[in-house]
Motif scaffolding. Structure first.
Motif, PDB file in Angstrom:
ATOM      1  N   ALA A  76       0.815  -1.215   0.000  1.00 31.58           N
ATOM      2  CA  ALA A  76       0.000   0.000   0.000  1.00 31.58           C
ATOM      3  C   ALA A  76       0.848   1.264   0.000  1.00 31.58           C
ATOM      4  N   ASP A  77       2.047   1.206   0.621  1.00 38.59           N
ATOM      5  CA  ASP A  77       2.885   2.403   0.721  1.00 38.59           C
ATOM      6  C   ASP A  77       4.003   2.408  -0.318  1.00 38.59           C
ATOM      7  N   GLU A  78       3.884   1.563  -1.345  1.00 32.01           N
ATOM      8  CA  GLU A  78       4.946   1.438  -2.341  1.00 32.01           C
ATOM      9  C   GLU A  78       4.492   1.848  -3.734  1.00 32.01           C
ATOM     10  N   VAL A  79       5.498   2.103  -4.577  1.00 35.08           N
ATOM     11  CA  VAL A  79       5.267   2.296  -6.005  1.00 35.08           C
ATOM     12  C   VAL A  79       5.924   1.140  -6.743  1.00 35.08           C
ATOM     13  N   LEU A  80       5.383   0.834  -7.911  1.00 38.34           N
ATOM     14  CA  LEU A  80       5.986  -0.163  -8.784  1.00 38.34           C
ATOM     15  C   LEU A  80       6.682   0.574  -9.915  1.00 38.34           C
ATOM     16  N   VAL A  81       7.958   0.275 -10.111  1.00 40.92           N
ATOM     17  CA  VAL A  81       8.774   0.995 -11.087  1.00 40.92           C
ATOM     18  C   VAL A  81       9.184   0.053 -12.214  1.00 40.92           C
ATOM     19  N   ARG A  82       8.968   0.510 -13.429  1.00 39.65           N
ATOM     20  CA  ARG A  82       9.450  -0.190 -14.621  1.00 39.65           C
ATOM     21  C   ARG A  82      10.916   0.191 -14.798  1.00 39.65           C
ATOM     22  N   VAL A  83      11.826  -0.736 -14.559  1.00 39.82           N
ATOM     23  CA  VAL A  83      13.258  -0.451 -14.559  1.00 39.82           C
ATOM     24  C   VAL A  83      13.768  -0.316 -15.993  1.00 39.82           C
ATOM     25  N   ARG A  84      14.446   0.775 -16.264  1.00 37.17           N
ATOM     26  CA  ARG A  84      15.081   0.982 -17.564  1.00 37.17           C
ATOM     27  C   ARG A  84      16.596   0.788 -17.496  1.00 37.17           C
ATOM     28  N   ALA A  85      17.183   1.085 -16.346  1.00 39.54           N
ATOM     29  CA  ALA A  85      18.638   0.940 -16.213  1.00 39.54           C
ATOM     30  C   ALA A  85      19.007   0.684 -14.759  1.00 39.54           C
ATOM     31  N   SER A  86      20.080  -0.058 -14.571  1.00 42.67           N
ATOM     32  CA  SER A  86      20.663  -0.300 -13.259  1.00 42.67           C
ATOM     33  C   SER A  86      22.172  -0.346 -13.463  1.00 42.67           C
ATOM     34  N   THR A  87      22.926  -0.784 -12.470  1.00 42.62           N
ATOM     35  CA  THR A  87      24.368  -0.984 -12.647  1.00 42.62           C
ATOM     36  C   THR A  87      24.782  -2.298 -12.022  1.00 42.62           C
ATOM     37  N   VAL A  88      25.902  -2.808 -12.473  1.00 42.60           N
ATOM     38  CA  VAL A  88      26.548  -3.959 -11.848  1.00 42.60           C
ATOM     39  C   VAL A  88      27.748  -3.409 -11.086  1.00 42.60           C
ATOM     40  N   SER A  89      27.739  -3.564  -9.773  1.00 37.19           N
ATOM     41  CA  SER A  89      28.727  -2.910  -8.917  1.00 37.19           C
ATOM     42  C   SER A  89      29.507  -3.930  -8.095  1.00 37.19           C
ATOM     43  N   ILE A  90      30.441  -3.414  -7.300  1.00 35.43           N
ATOM     44  CA  ILE A  90      31.208  -4.266  -6.399  1.00 35.43           C
ATOM     45  C   ILE A  90      30.286  -4.941  -5.393  1.00 35.43           C
ATOM     46  N   ALA A  91      29.173  -4.296  -5.047  1.00 31.21           N
ATOM     47  CA  ALA A  91      28.214  -4.909  -4.129  1.00 31.21           C
ATOM     48  C   ALA A  91      27.594  -6.150  -4.744  1.00 31.21           C
ATOM     49  N   ASP A  92      27.297  -6.106  -6.040  1.00 28.27           N
ATOM     50  CA  ASP A  92      26.750  -7.281  -6.715  1.00 28.27           C
ATOM     51  C   ASP A  92      27.778  -8.405  -6.753  1.00 28.27           C
ATOM     52  N   HIS A  93      29.032  -8.041  -6.990  1.00 30.76           N
ATOM     53  CA  HIS A  93      30.103  -9.040  -6.959  1.00 30.76           C
ATOM     54  C   HIS A  93      30.157  -9.727  -5.600  1.00 30.76           C
ATOM     55  N   ARG A  94      30.118  -8.951  -4.527  1.00 29.80           N
ATOM     56  CA  ARG A  94      30.221  -9.532  -3.186  1.00 29.80           C
ATOM     57  C   ARG A  94      29.046 -10.460  -2.894  1.00 29.80           C
ATOM     58  N   MET A  95      27.839 -10.040  -3.252  1.00 33.94           N
ATOM     59  CA  MET A  95      26.656 -10.856  -3.001  1.00 33.94           C
ATOM     60  C   MET A  95      26.694 -12.140  -3.822  1.00 33.94           C
ATOM     61  N   ARG A  96      27.121 -12.054  -5.067  1.00 29.74           N
ATOM     62  CA  ARG A  96      27.142 -13.216  -5.953  1.00 29.74           C
ATOM     63  C   ARG A  96      28.238 -14.211  -5.584  1.00 29.74           C
ATOM     64  N   ALA A  97      29.406 -13.689  -5.253  1.00 32.82           N
ATOM     65  CA  ALA A  97      30.578 -14.536  -5.011  1.00 32.82           C
ATOM     66  C   ALA A  97      30.799 -14.852  -3.537  1.00 32.82           C
TER      67      ALA A  97
END
Length: 340
Positions: A44-65
């Motif tokens: 109820a307190d959120e919006v739904l966003v159609r994602v057009r762009a994001s990034t792949v960062s060092i944080a994604d590396h840490r979470m994945r690996a």
């Protein structure tokens, strides 16, 4: 509430599934696969966003690996997951369009162009993502591309959160170790905009880049050790992981601050004692979070005070190649991921 999409005939159709890049187990870039998954339902307190762009960062590396800094392995199960990533859809930030608004989500309407920072909640490497309307989601100017907004978000958010705790201005000397990365490139611009004198530590090939961002002096780490000379700084922003307090104490002015954007377990445990003993501030934590950070970032970008640095752009289907490139540790600024 369901996302909608316009078909070739001009009619709207319900969208119940989306494409998302998922790390279904810990490992190298090849563990990331693109799957069809349900579109998230906004609360109820959120919006739904159609994602057009994001990034792949060092944080994604840490979470994945499951690659945590030294001394923090005990946090793996809680922070990352026991046998597979707790948050399989990676991506800390996104830029896109609001497509649906919860009944209690004030301030947004379908069609709004927004920047979203989900942080450790992840989930932005997908075609749709939810965000709390009162959280870290703000409208972006029409002139700002989705790719630029996404590229600014991760590094800019972190840099503002850390630099918020120091007084920047004319006469203040700032050193940014790792000046060409996502956080470092933002930190250079923010410090220079405030009037500080900025020294950037980077490789020689990135010297022109960091100068263009506002660095007054560049130190090529392959030729010179910034911690071995006679020059001193009021603020050291450590974005690499090789400059703990024990290395930089002698070049940090009395009363100065060491901002450990990247820190291992021993550095975190020692920082309070080092601060008391030395009279200098040592911290691995930012002090400003949430919507105020994103609002400030968009404001600065709109004023031309900070701009994105985009190294490469990948399509969602090339997500493995994007992870491989980030894993080299040689990216400059952000690696952008475009969603179809």
């Amino acid at each position: 509430m369901t996302a909608t999409s316009r078909s070739g005939t001009g009619t709207r159709r319900r969208v119940t599934t989306m494409r998302a890049a998922m790390a279904e187990r810990f490992g190298g870039p090849e563990v990331v696969v693109v799957r069809d998954v349900p579109v998230p339902e906004p609360a109820a307190d959120e919006v739904l966003v159609r994602v057009r762009a994001s990034t792949v960062s060092i944080a994604d590396h840490r979470m994945r690996a499951a690659d945590l800094p030294r001394g923090l392995g005990f946090l793996r199960v809680v922070a990352l997951g026991a046998f597979r990533p707790r948050k399989p859809i990676l991506g800390m930030e996104a830029a896109g369009e609001v497509v649906a608004v919860g009944r209690d989500a004030a301030g947004f309407a379908p069609g709004d162009r927004v920047m979203v920072m989900r942080g450790s909640r992840m989930g932005c490497h997908a075609q749709f993502v939810t965000a709390r309307a009162e959280g870290a989601v703000v409208r972006i100017p029409d002139a700002m591309s989705f790719e630029d907004a996404a590229a600014l978000a991760f590094g800019g958010y972190t840099a503002i959160s850390f630099l918020h705790q120091v007084a920047l201005g004319p006469g203040v000397d700032v050193l940014v170790n790792g000046g060409s990365g996502a956080v470092g490139s933002s930190a250079i611009q923010l410090a220079a905009h405030a009037g500080a004198r900025v020294t950037a530590v980077t490789s020689g090939r990135n010297a022109d880049l960091v100068r263009s961002l506002g660095a007054d002096r560049v130190i090529d780490y392959e030729r010179e050790d910034f911690a071995a000379g006679d020059e001193t700084w009021d603020v050291v922003v450590e974005c690499v992981g090789n400059a703990p307090f024990t290395r930089v104490e002698r070049v940090l002015k009395p009363g100065g601050t060491l901002l450990l954007v990247i820190a291992d377990g021993p550095a975190m445990l020692r920082e309070k004692g080092q601060s008391r003993r030395s009279g200098r501030r040592v911290t691995h934590e930012g002090t400003l979070f949430g919507k105020p950070v994103v609002e400030r970032l968009v404001e600065l970008a709109a004023a031309g005070a900070v701009r994105p640095v985009i190294d490469r752009t990948f399509e969602l289907d090339d997500i493995v190649a994007a992870h491989r490139y980030v894993d080299t540790g040689r990216k400059r600024g952000a690696v952008v991921l475009r969603l179809p």
